[in-house]
Design an enzyme around this catalytic site. Structure first.
Site, PDB file in Angstrom:
ATOM      1  N   ASP A 160     -16.378   2.524  40.473  1.00  0.00           N
ATOM      2  CA  ASP A 160     -17.028   1.533  41.349  1.00  0.00           C
ATOM      3  C   ASP A 160     -17.614   0.359  40.567  1.00  0.00           C
ATOM      4  O   ASP A 160     -18.768  -0.041  40.764  1.00  0.00           O
ATOM      5  CB  ASP A 160     -18.136   2.197  42.179  1.00  0.00           C
ATOM      6  CG  ASP A 160     -17.608   3.276  43.103  1.00  0.00           C
ATOM      7  OD1 ASP A 160     -16.386   3.295  43.348  1.00  0.00           O
ATOM      8  OD2 ASP A 160     -18.399   4.106  43.577  1.00  0.00           O
ATOM      9  N   ASP A 181     -11.518   3.394  41.866  1.00  0.00           N
ATOM     10  CA  ASP A 181     -11.927   2.454  42.923  1.00  0.00           C
ATOM     11  C   ASP A 181     -12.751   1.311  42.343  1.00  0.00           C
ATOM     12  O   ASP A 181     -13.789   0.932  42.880  1.00  0.00           O
ATOM     13  CB  ASP A 181     -12.750   3.174  44.000  1.00  0.00           C
ATOM     14  CG  ASP A 181     -12.023   4.365  44.591  1.00  0.00           C
ATOM     15  OD1 ASP A 181     -10.784   4.340  44.653  1.00  0.00           O
ATOM     16  OD2 ASP A 181     -12.688   5.346  44.976  1.00  0.00           O
ATOM     17  N   ARG A 237      -6.184   2.340  47.576  1.00  0.00           N
ATOM     18  CA  ARG A 237      -6.215   3.310  48.671  1.00  0.00           C
ATOM     19  C   ARG A 237      -7.202   2.805  49.714  1.00  0.00           C
ATOM     20  O   ARG A 237      -8.120   2.031  49.399  1.00  0.00           O
ATOM     21  CB  ARG A 237      -6.597   4.699  48.165  1.00  0.00           C
ATOM     22  CG  ARG A 237      -7.890   4.784  47.350  1.00  0.00           C
ATOM     23  CD  ARG A 237      -8.098   6.191  46.825  1.00  0.00           C
ATOM     24  NE  ARG A 237      -9.349   6.343  46.087  1.00  0.00           N
ATOM     25  CZ  ARG A 237      -9.858   7.516  45.725  1.00  0.00           C
ATOM     26  NH1 ARG A 237      -9.224   8.646  46.052  1.00  0.00           N
ATOM     27  NH2 ARG A 237     -10.995   7.576  45.053  1.00  0.00           N
TER      28      ARG A 237
END
Length: 332
Positions: A160, A181, A237
């Site tokens: 993140d 991510d 995703r």
């Protein structure tokens, strides 16, 4: 005579209303060319020794350009640009030498090293790094203000890294590094000529875009970028059901796995997400083995994503100031 009196009175009222409307109109950032200059220097030779002190000195509801120049050094501090302080530019001279670093993990809205809540923010030539390491959420940069731009910045963490939260954002010539991510959120953002580097030693995800409805304007567009990495990674995703990510004219090294995308274990998102690429190249750009629900775009399909119009950039991306004037903090 009575009728003329009413006409005159009405005209005066109308003029007063017009003056009030004009005086309250937001300034046009594309036409702002002079900035108030604040210098940050840890040695004491500037106006303030820390970045946060310089930001705190900017008046609430600021309507002038403020250019905060940060001398080289490692600034170990968490920084927040409050929502009531728009039109700030924070600039180093070399991202490798002007470093904002902090070590913290935790929730995505708590752990960021640098948080932008204000509109019309510009970051230039800075390294923003969360030094926590791998294994937990550790955000380096959170951008939750509208009309924010970053140039030549290095944004570093593992999981993140960049919370590209809400608003319209522009990133140019930035280096963004992480493993899981590491570009995520629901902003409408254009990344141009940026370098994305995956640290994942497995199949890490580069993006997790959070668009939640088909009328949501959010999405991540990567234009003329470069993807490298340590081992393997997927392009993205769907964090939100209507996640939207497009790569165009982007070099993809072999780090990008052939399938390209993942549905995060929810097959229902395959029909609502919009994942595509256009005229990409490199060993990882081959589309023949991409998941069947991604898009190999035609020019007509890609065209809405290929310019700054996607973020309305022509109305707010501002040039660098051409002149400066001394900042005076009247609150001291």
């Amino acid at each position: 005579m009575a009728n003329r009196g009413y006409v005159v009175d009405f005209s005066i009222v109308a003029l007063c209303i017009l003056v009030m409307v004009v005086s309250r109109a937001e300034p046009d950032p594309t036409k702002m060319t002079t900035a108030l200059l604040i210098r940050v220097d840890q040695s004491g030779k500037g106006d303030y020794p820390t970045i946060q002190e310089a930001i705190d000195a900017v008046p609430s509801n600021n309507s002038e350009l403020v250019y905060i120049w940060v001398n080289a050094g490692i600034y170990t501090e968490k920084v927040v640009v409050p929502a009531d302080k728009p039109f700030i530019t924070l600039s180093g001279t070399n991202a490798n030498e002007t470093i904002i670093a902090w070590k913290e993990s935790g929730e995505i809205y708590v752990s960021p090293v640098f948080t932008v809540l204000a509109s019309d923010f510009v970051g230039r030539y800075l390294t923003i790094q969360n030094t926590y390491g791998s294994g937990a959420k550790a955000v380096a940069l959170r951008v939750s203000g509208d009309r924010a731009a970053f140039y030549g910045c290095r944004i570093l963490s593992h999981q993140d890294t960049l919370l590209d939260d809400i608003g319209r954002h522009y990133y140019r010539s930035c280096y963004i590094e992480g493993d899981t991510d590491f570009i995520f959120g629901n902003a409408a953002s254009l990344f141009e000529k940026c370098h994305l580097h995956s640290l994942s030693d497995g199949a890490g995800a580069i993006t997790a875009q959070g668009r939640v409805s088909p009328v949501d304007t959010g999405g991540f567009i990567f234009l003329d970028c470069k993807i490298t990495g340590v081992k393997t990674a997927i392009l993205g995703r769907p964090w939100g059901a209507y996640s939207r990510v497009v790569f165009a004219f982007t070099y993809m090294s072999g780090v990008v796995v052939p399938q390209g995308w993942d549905d995060w274990g929810d097959s229902s998102k395959q029909s609502t997400s919009y994942f595509g690429q256009y005229e990409c190249y490199g060993a990882g750009a081959i589309t023949s083995k991409r998941v069947g629900w991604s898009h190999d775009l035609t020019f007509q399909e890609a065209a809405p994503f290929l310019t700054k119009d996607f973020i309305g950039g022509m109305t707010w991306i501002r040039p660098s100031p051409r002149s400066f004037k001394k900042f005076s903090n009247t609150t001291n």
